[in-house]
Enzyme design. Structure first.
Site, PDB file in Angstrom:
ATOM      1  N   TYR A  14      -9.709   4.445  -4.781  1.00 58.94           N
ATOM      2  CA  TYR A  14      -8.722   5.529  -4.839  1.00 58.94           C
ATOM      3  C   TYR A  14      -8.650   6.293  -6.154  1.00 58.94           C
ATOM      4  O   TYR A  14      -8.169   7.420  -6.167  1.00 58.94           O
ATOM      5  CB  TYR A  14      -7.332   4.958  -4.533  1.00 58.94           C
ATOM      6  CG  TYR A  14      -7.243   4.338  -3.168  1.00 58.94           C
ATOM      7  CD1 TYR A  14      -7.295   5.119  -2.017  1.00 58.94           C
ATOM      8  CD2 TYR A  14      -7.121   2.961  -3.014  1.00 58.94           C
ATOM      9  CE1 TYR A  14      -7.228   4.556  -0.752  1.00 58.94           C
ATOM     10  CE2 TYR A  14      -7.039   2.378  -1.754  1.00 58.94           C
ATOM     11  CZ  TYR A  14      -7.092   3.183  -0.629  1.00 58.94           C
ATOM     12  OH  TYR A  14      -7.023   2.620   0.609  1.00 58.94           O
ATOM     13  N   GLU A  70       0.816  -1.213   0.000  1.00 59.82           N
ATOM     14  CA  GLU A  70       0.000   0.000   0.000  1.00 59.82           C
ATOM     15  C   GLU A  70       0.854   1.269   0.000  1.00 59.82           C
ATOM     16  O   GLU A  70       0.372   2.344   0.374  1.00 59.82           O
ATOM     17  CB  GLU A  70      -0.939  -0.003   1.197  1.00 59.82           C
ATOM     18  CG  GLU A  70      -1.920  -1.162   1.217  1.00 59.82           C
ATOM     19  CD  GLU A  70      -2.793  -1.151   2.458  1.00 59.82           C
ATOM     20  OE1 GLU A  70      -3.722  -0.328   2.511  1.00 59.82           O
ATOM     21  OE2 GLU A  70      -2.536  -1.961   3.368  1.00 59.82           O
ATOM     22  N   ARG A  90     -10.979   2.748  11.739  1.00 60.18           N
ATOM     23  CA  ARG A  90     -12.177   2.708  10.900  1.00 60.18           C
ATOM     24  C   ARG A  90     -12.605   1.258  10.748  1.00 60.18           C
ATOM     25  O   ARG A  90     -11.784   0.400  10.399  1.00 60.18           O
ATOM     26  CB  ARG A  90     -11.904   3.302   9.517  1.00 60.18           C
ATOM     27  CG  ARG A  90     -13.179   3.686   8.754  1.00 60.18           C
ATOM     28  CD  ARG A  90     -12.921   3.910   7.273  1.00 60.18           C
ATOM     29  NE  ARG A  90     -12.778   2.633   6.593  1.00 60.18           N
ATOM     30  CZ  ARG A  90     -11.686   2.247   5.928  1.00 60.18           C
ATOM     31  NH1 ARG A  90     -10.626   3.035   5.884  1.00 60.18           N
ATOM     32  NH2 ARG A  90     -11.652   1.086   5.321  1.00 60.18           N
ATOM     33  N   SER A 146      -6.688  -2.131   1.614  1.00 58.51           N
ATOM     34  CA  SER A 146      -7.013  -1.460   0.348  1.00 58.51           C
ATOM     35  C   SER A 146      -7.575  -2.418  -0.702  1.00 58.51           C
ATOM     36  O   SER A 146      -7.436  -2.188  -1.897  1.00 58.51           O
ATOM     37  CB  SER A 146      -5.782  -0.733  -0.219  1.00 58.51           C
ATOM     38  OG  SER A 146      -5.376   0.292   0.660  1.00 58.51           O
ATOM     39  N   GLY A 164      -6.800   5.528   5.665  1.00 61.61           N
ATOM     40  CA  GLY A 164      -6.362   6.431   4.615  1.00 61.61           C
ATOM     41  C   GLY A 164      -6.744   7.873   4.893  1.00 61.61           C
ATOM     42  O   GLY A 164      -7.750   8.163   5.546  1.00 61.61           O
ATOM     43  N   GLU A 175     -13.606  -5.987   9.291  1.00 60.58           N
ATOM     44  CA  GLU A 175     -12.227  -5.728   9.704  1.00 60.58           C
ATOM     45  C   GLU A 175     -12.109  -4.320  10.268  1.00 60.58           C
ATOM     46  O   GLU A 175     -13.052  -3.523  10.199  1.00 60.58           O
ATOM     47  CB  GLU A 175     -11.267  -5.904   8.529  1.00 60.58           C
ATOM     48  CG  GLU A 175     -11.529  -4.966   7.365  1.00 60.58           C
ATOM     49  CD  GLU A 175     -10.624  -5.258   6.175  1.00 60.58           C
ATOM     50  OE1 GLU A 175      -9.581  -4.580   6.073  1.00 60.58           O
ATOM     51  OE2 GLU A 175     -10.957  -6.136   5.370  1.00 60.58           O
ATOM     52  N   ASP A 211     -15.143  -1.667   9.093  1.00 56.43           N
ATOM     53  CA  ASP A 211     -15.996  -1.970   7.958  1.00 56.43           C
ATOM     54  C   ASP A 211     -17.035  -3.016   8.360  1.00 56.43           C
ATOM     55  O   ASP A 211     -16.706  -4.005   9.031  1.00 56.43           O
ATOM     56  CB  ASP A 211     -15.158  -2.491   6.793  1.00 56.43           C
ATOM     57  CG  ASP A 211     -14.126  -1.467   6.324  1.00 56.43           C
ATOM     58  OD1 ASP A 211     -14.386  -0.261   6.474  1.00 56.43           O
ATOM     59  OD2 ASP A 211     -13.062  -1.873   5.820  1.00 56.43           O
ATOM     60  N   ASN A 214      -9.300  -0.943  10.461  1.00 57.42           N
ATOM     61  CA  ASN A 214      -8.070  -0.287  10.003  1.00 57.42           C
ATOM     62  C   ASN A 214      -7.607   0.653  11.105  1.00 57.42           C
ATOM     63  O   ASN A 214      -8.353   1.549  11.517  1.00 57.42           O
ATOM     64  CB  ASN A 214      -8.337   0.517   8.728  1.00 57.42           C
ATOM     65  CG  ASN A 214      -8.738  -0.362   7.562  1.00 57.42           C
ATOM     66  OD1 ASN A 214      -7.900  -0.884   6.854  1.00 57.42           O
ATOM     67  ND2 ASN A 214     -10.035  -0.545   7.379  1.00 57.42           N
TER      68      ASN A 214
END
Length: 325
Positions: free
Chosen positions: A223, A21, A262, A153, A284, A278, A264, A280
């Site tokens: 992205y 990433e 964050r 990602s 990002g 999951e 999901d 993070n």
């Protein structure tokens, strides 16, 4: 309003790194760097792939904003180095980072705490047979998701629609990780919810409903295109947003996270039950990123968000303050 500048000292924005990433991290880091400098912070780019971590101490950095994503940045390794150097950093500590990047370990913790997450099977590269791979849909159903255990990602992720796709999907994930996660597919609404803070003071930001082209929220749609729709405030039925916020707060806390994260979530279309996918711990911060989007909906602009995160930089093993005589 947070005051910026001298009280933070010299700040390193860690970006780039050695993970898959890297390019996304460079975009995140540049955004953070620009924001901090706009608020008079003495901030500098620092790429651990190009400089030794020892340089942070030698160059006099007082704290670090971690804008690294994936392995060697979000997995506890950089956090451990910063603990040894005694330089406070943003985001989760060593143990929480190392657990959270491992999707299977995260699931085990959540399941132990009674939190909902899709059923799964774990494969280890070089230790599974073609027949074992072929029969996984018998256990998890179709479609199902195959992905590397320690990547983000959406790299190496495949939505498997039939038995004939299983071998290639597992091989693609195995190119990025020795451990491969095969996961039950939850058909329904895809949402994400950022969390700021630590422990009982942690709070969930607004939930974002992600509507991707043909339901495919992959690396390209994350992205590099503007085709994905992000609904915030979200359009969920009454009560669902609050329920998801409560769920992600518990999921965040049981992993011992701090600073930010964050999570999901998939909402089953038939039952409306949420399932944690999951977390993070170094999300990002690009122009397409979701934490700044949710923060903006909560009245926190990008620069202020960066300052708040930097102000929360800390160490797992901070030196004890000696009591005054």
């Amino acid at each position: 309003m947070l005051q910026a500048g001298v009280q933070f000292g010299k700040v390193a924005v860690l970006m780039g790194g050695k993970s898959a990433e890297r390019e996304v991290s460079l975009m995140s880091g540049q955004g953070v760097l620009t924001a901090l400098r706009a608020r008079a912070v003495d901030a500098h780019a620092f790429d651990p792939a190009e400089q030794s971590m020892d340089e942070l101490k030698r160059q006099g950095f007082a704290r670090c904003f971690i804008a690294l994503h994936g392995r060697y940045g979000e997995d506890g390794t950089v956090q451990g180095a910063l603990e040894l150097l005694g330089i406070p950093y943003t985001g989760a500590g060593v143990m929480a980072s190392s657990m959270a990047i491992d999707k299977v370990m995260t699931k085990r913790v959540w399941l132990a705490e009674g939190l909902p997450t899709p059923r799964y099977a774990l494969l280890h590269r070089g230790h599974y047979t073609r027949n074992e791979v072929r029969t996984i849909p018998d256990e998890l159903g179709l479609p199902l998701i195959v992905k590397p255990v320690r990547e983000g990602s959406s790299l190496g992720v495949t939505k498997v629609m039939g038995y004939s796709q299983m071998q290639d999907a597992v091989a693609a994930a195995a190119e990025l990780d020795a451990d491969i996660l095969c996961e039950q597919f939850i058909a329904g609404d895809e949402v994400t919810c950022p969390v700021l803070g630590e422990g009982v003071s942690a709070r969930a930001l607004p939930v974002i409903h992600i509507v991707a082209p043909e339901g495919n929220y992959d690396f390209q749609n994350k992205y590099y295109t503007d085709d994905t729709e992000y609904r915030v405030p979200c359009d969920l039925p009454p009560g669902e947003e609050a329920a998801i916020q409560a769920l992600v707060l518990k999921a965040y806390r049981v992993l011992g996270c701090r600073g930010w994260g964050r999570l999901d979530v998939m909402i089953d279309a038939a039952t409306r039950l949420p399932y944690l996918l999951e977390i993070n711990t170094s999300p990002g911060m690009t122009s397409h990123s979701l934490v700044p989007m949710a923060a903006k909906a909560a009245g926190i602009d990008y620069e202020t968000l960066c300052l708040q995160l930097l102000a929360g930089a800390s160490l797992d093993y901070a030196p004890a303050v000696e009591p005054r005589a």
